[in-house]
Design an enzyme around this catalytic site. Structure first.
Site, short mmCIF file in Angstrom:
data_model
loop_
_atom_site.label_atom_id
_atom_site.label_comp_id
_atom_site.label_asym_id
_atom_site.label_seq_id
_atom_site.Cartn_x
_atom_site.Cartn_y
_atom_site.Cartn_z
N ASP A 119 6.61 -74.15 45.97
CA ASP A 119 6.40 -73.25 44.84
C ASP A 119 7.75 -72.66 44.43
O ASP A 119 8.76 -72.84 45.10
CB ASP A 119 5.44 -72.15 45.29
CG ASP A 119 4.93 -71.28 44.14
OD1 ASP A 119 5.07 -71.70 42.97
OD2 ASP A 119 4.39 -70.20 44.43
N GLU A 176 11.59 -73.79 40.16
CA GLU A 176 12.17 -74.10 38.84
C GLU A 176 13.70 -74.12 38.85
O GLU A 176 14.24 -74.87 38.01
CB GLU A 176 11.67 -73.09 37.79
CG GLU A 176 10.20 -73.18 37.48
CD GLU A 176 9.30 -72.75 38.61
OE1 GLU A 176 8.22 -73.34 38.79
OE2 GLU A 176 9.69 -71.82 39.35
#
Length: 928
Positions: free
Chosen positions: A512, A515
């Site tokens: 997770d 990005e």
């Protein structure tokens, strides 16, 4: 356009009169308007001459003036073909600004807004671009030289470009445009090498010499698939732009964004820059997939892929047309000719790589939440699921299992029984997955946290421009970020996982925040004022800067700057994680990642992020999973019942029914909200959820076979209707229904308070999956009953589904007898197949350790043909055959020539039970 050099001048002193100096053609420079701006750290002076010519003065060296389009030329450009000459956001585009770029300025009745609209500033038909100076044959195609004689309005023009066009296959064209003199960053995608030019390409390629443009056509129909002559090519150091018309308005792909599966071409802009933000319309989201598919008139399809990892945007307009803008790298296009939409996606995956085969258990039901608080609370949820006999394969934990939210740690008080819980799961044939975030905590005494200390010693963290680890902030506080473009980081990641595995023997990993997410903008020290962090043009990214809630683009990584690698971060982490799992467990890896990039399917699946417990989010999940099917990531789903907010019983029931048909099926919610696992609801809701999951578990053999076909040749698993019915334009905009493969139509209820649902049934016969009752459709919307305990699922005529008696886990189910469903076509035929192996070993197909069967019905005879067999098939039997659409009641049924009992219902369903046929041997069943 003309270019004049003036060595000295003081344009800031010019007045509305003729300047003393004359231009090279002898005409005076008469100024009627004068404006100055600071641009890129320098003074920009713009003067509009009495003749209508616009003059740019950059510093004190160059005078550049453009004969912008005359009113006649400007007015000749249709509104739908006005390509934006001034795409900068947060700028009021005035006539002066527009004409300073040599472009047309025409106000319209449609107002400009900050996110786009009909541009008032657009290119004139004769706006200068590159010229094609030479074109030569190569072994695989053509190579040319492009030159620009006039500077553009962005700094550092690249004056000479190299063009290459390679006819790689009959259905794939590869076009690359890059700097002819200096190497630029290129995405290191491992594309299979082509050694021979295509002999019979289904496309033609034409060029416009000056201004340069290219036109790609479908040879069979003459359809223009790409035409870049409609707007100028711009190629500067940090601004690349190319536009093209589209052959139709039916455009799909271009992710990751929240929106309808079919894109709107009404002056919309899609931005590509990986960002941590709850899925919201118009925002750039977690992943980047610059690939689109277009349905053409007549049902053919083609696709286009821009292999570029820099920040970019795609502007869509109703011509139909689109414009690619990116701020780095090269223009590296692959065009796929299909012509079937399924083939387009397969051809795309031949370039990016086919997805990995998931473990069988990965297709079961997963349960997670942030907020279990303790391992015992997590364990109690697992036990409650068992107590109510609700299928579950995998239990997950979010970041609350960690000590201080630090990776590779377990809270010694709240999660002290975690190893025992994992042991209990695995004894029951279940599995455990935990979360990992890339941010590594950087604030502890030396020697107290091995992941950071060892990472610092090995130099595997991303560095700032000062050469020290860049420090941001995520859940554990101040953090450093591993550089997954460095192979040394992969080894460090493996060692950390291996140490953790010895304490908690996990089965899969959820990555997770990759990005990568940063709770501050850039770093603790901010970002540099240089152009990597503040480029001349910033695409329409959320937050307005490239370092909004992520690390500085100027940060240094092993392979390049973060400016080039940002969108690749999730992919590189997934690659390292999958590799580590293989080495640790010696089985197929199971990885679910938030951030994704083309070729991600080779290493992980994806969930659609932090959605909300709202019915619109339930709907948005369908176009989301269909889009990721196009992107070669078939293992995809959304957080069932929603992540944030509290769900209602009705919403969660409907969502569990829909989620039972996500390729990746996980219920997940956040902390401080009501529990939403099936055991938390009333007996009626709980039963409805259980029945939906039992339906999924019964279909696992069929679903597993679909994943095999995805792994083998790039087939989609969750499939839009138009993939199977490309001649039926009514299917082109459908994203409230979907197919599993070619065979199973899912029509969920997406509205509250409904007891029926309207769905589109393409022409043909569709059989109710549960009862076998036929629905005859001429290609129309039909209303079907949908009480709260039911989701509509229909079997397409002409298909055979391998199903299995469902168990409470995939491991239990996999040993149960099969039930084969044959849904006869109107010509009384059907076809299906089954792939079967041990469900977890590596490369079973590649090693030949699998079984593959083909089922057929012709002339009232069902046959099972074994094309390949292994030992796993000897443990499985076929217990039941149900044939839908048998129009007349048979008098006899024989199995391998021996008569056997059967049943026949008025809805034309023939059923033969107690067959006890070995899966490893062929057989035939005949009815007369």
């Amino acid at each position: 356009m003309k270019v004049y050099q003036k060595l000295t001048s003081d344009t800031t002193q010019a007045t509305e009169s003729c300047a003393e100096e004359e231009a090279a053609d002898g005409k005076p420079l008469c100024i009627q308007k004068l404006s100055t701006w600071w641009l890129g750290g320098g003074l920009l002076t713009v003067a509009v001459l009495l003749s209508g010519v616009t003059v740019w003065v950059l510093g004190q060296v160059w005078w550049v003036w453009h004969e912008h389009g005359t009113p006649e030329k400007c007015s000749s450009v249709p509104e739908s073909l006005r390509f934006d000459c001034y795409p900068e956001r947060n700028v009021v585009v005035t006539q002066e600004l527009c004409e300073s770029r040599g472009c047309c300025f025409m106000e319209s009745d449609r107002p400009w807004d900050s996110r786009g609209g009909l541009p008032w500033c657009f290119y004139s038909p004769d706006f200068p671009s590159y010229a094609l100076e030479s074109l030569n044959q190569t072994e695989l195609g053509l190579k040319g030289l492009l030159t620009r004689k006039v500077k553009t309005y962005y700094p550092r023009d690249i004056e000479k470009l190299q063009l290459s066009a390679e006819f790689e296959t009959d259905t794939r064209l590869h076009i690359k445009i890059t700097d002819s003199r200096s190497p630029r960053y290129e995405v290191p995608l491992e594309v299979p090498r082509v050694r021979k030019r295509a002999e019979n390409p289904t496309y033609t390629l034409e060029f416009s010499k000056e201004p340069f443009g290219l036109v790609v056509k479908r040879r069979s129909s003459g359809t223009v698939l790409m035409n870049t002559t409609v707007a100028p090519l711009i190629f500067t150091d940090q601004f690349l732009q190319i536009s093209t018309t589209l052959p139709s308005k039916f455009l799909y792909g271009l992710g990751e964004h929240r929106g309808s599966f079919l894109h709107s071409l009404d002056w919309s802009t899609l931005t590509f820059w990986a960002r941590d933000v709850p899925p919201t319309e118009s925002y750039n989201l977690y992943g980047v997939h610059p690939f689109y598919l277009v349905m053409e008139e007549g049902g053919a399809a083609h696709g286009v892929f821009l292999l570029n990892s820099n920040a970019m945007e795609v502007a869509l307009q109703p011509a139909p047309a689109l414009t690619w803008r990116t701020i780095g790298g090269i223009l590296d296009f692959y065009i796929f000719l299909g012509p079937d939409p399924n083939l387009v996606v397969q051809q795309y995956q031949q370039v990016i790589g086919f997805p990995a085969m998931p473990p069988f258990w990965g297709l079961g039901f997963h349960l997670c939440r942030w907020g279990y608080e303790t391992s015992n609370m997590t364990w109690q949820t697992v036990k409650a699921m068992r107590n109510y006999r609700i299928p579950q394969d995998t239990q997950w934990n979010d970041i609350d299992y960690m000590e201080g939210y630090r990776d590779f740690t377990v809270d010694p008080e709240r999660f002290n029984t975690l190893p025992q819980m994992v042991e209990d799961l695995q004894k029951h044939g279940q599995y455990y997955v935990m979360i990992l975030d890339p941010g590594i905590s950087s604030t502890h005494p030396p020697g107290s946290y091995w992941p950071y200390d060892e990472g610092l010693r090995r130099g595997i963290f991303i560095n700032s421009t000062q050469g020290k680890p860049l420090i941001g902030q995520v859940w554990p506080g101040l953090t450093a970020f591993p550089d997954f473009s460095n192979l040394d980081t992969h080894q460090w990641w493996l060692e950390n996982l291996n140490l953790f595995y010895k304490h908690v023997p996990f089965d899969g990993i959820w990555i997770d925040m990759n990005e990568p997410s940063d709770f501050m903008d850039g770093s603790t020290e901010g970002c540099s004022p240089e152009e990597l962090d503040n480029p001349p043009y910033v695409p329409a990214v959320l937050g307005g800067s490239l370092f909004a809630k992520t690390i500085c683009p100027s940060a240094k990584q092993s392979a390049s700057t973060h400016y080039n690698l940002h969108n690749l971060y999730g992919l590189m982490e997934a690659k390292a994680t999958a590799s580590a799992l293989i080495k640790i467990r010696e089985k197929r890896p199971f990885v679910i990642s938030r951030s994704t990039f083309p070729s991600q399917g080779r290493y992980s699946g994806h969930w659609l992020g932090d959605n909300r417990s709202e019915k619109k989010d339930m709907y948005w999940s369908i176009p989301g999973l269909l889009s990721f099917s196009l992107f070669g990531i078939p293992l995809v789903g959304a957080d069932i019942c929603g992540f944030s907010g509290s769900t209602s019983e009705e919403l969660c029931t409907r969502w569990m029914q829909l989620g039972a048909f996500y390729p990746f099926s996980r219920n997940h919610n956040t902390q401080n909200e009501k529990a939403q696992d099936p055991t938390a609801f009333s007996p009626a809701a709980r039963t409805a959820m259980k029945e939906a999951l039992l339906t999924r578990y019964g279909l696992l053999p069929f679903l597993y076979t679909l994943f095999h076909r995805a792994h083998l040749q790039g087939d989609t698993v969750a499939r839009p209707l138009f993939f199977e019915f490309p001649q039926d334009e009514a299917t082109y905009s459908i994203d409230r229904q979907f197919l599993w493969g070619r065979s199973l139509l899912v029509t969920p209820v997406l509205e509250s308070g409904a007891d029926s649902v309207i769905g589109y049934f393409p022409r043909g016969v569709w059989y109710d999956y549960y009862t076998g009752s036929p629905v005859n459709s001429s290609g129309e919307n039909l209303k079907t009953a949908a009480p709260l305990d039911h989701i509509n699922v229909h079997v397409r005529e002409g298909t055979i589904l391998p199903t299995q008696t469902p168990g409470l886990s995939s491991w239990v189910s996999s040993g149960n007898p099969l039930r084969l469903i044959a849904a006869l076509s109107q010509s009384a035929s059907a076809w299906g197949d089954l792939f079967w192996d041990d469900g977890e070993s590596l490369d079973t197909f590649e090693r030949g350790d699998y079984s593959y069967l083909v089922f057929n019905v012709t002339q009232n005879t069902f046959t099972s043909t074994v094309l390949h067999s292994n030992v796993e098939a000897t443990y499985i039997t076929v217990d039941t055959l149900a044939v839908y659409g048998v129009r007349e009641q048979p008098k006899t049924v024989t199995v391998n020539g021996k008569e056997t009992p059967f049943s026949y219902l008025e809805n034309q369903v023939l059923t033969v039970t107690a067959l006890d046929l070995g899966l490893s041997q062929g057989f035939s069943i005949r009815w007369l």
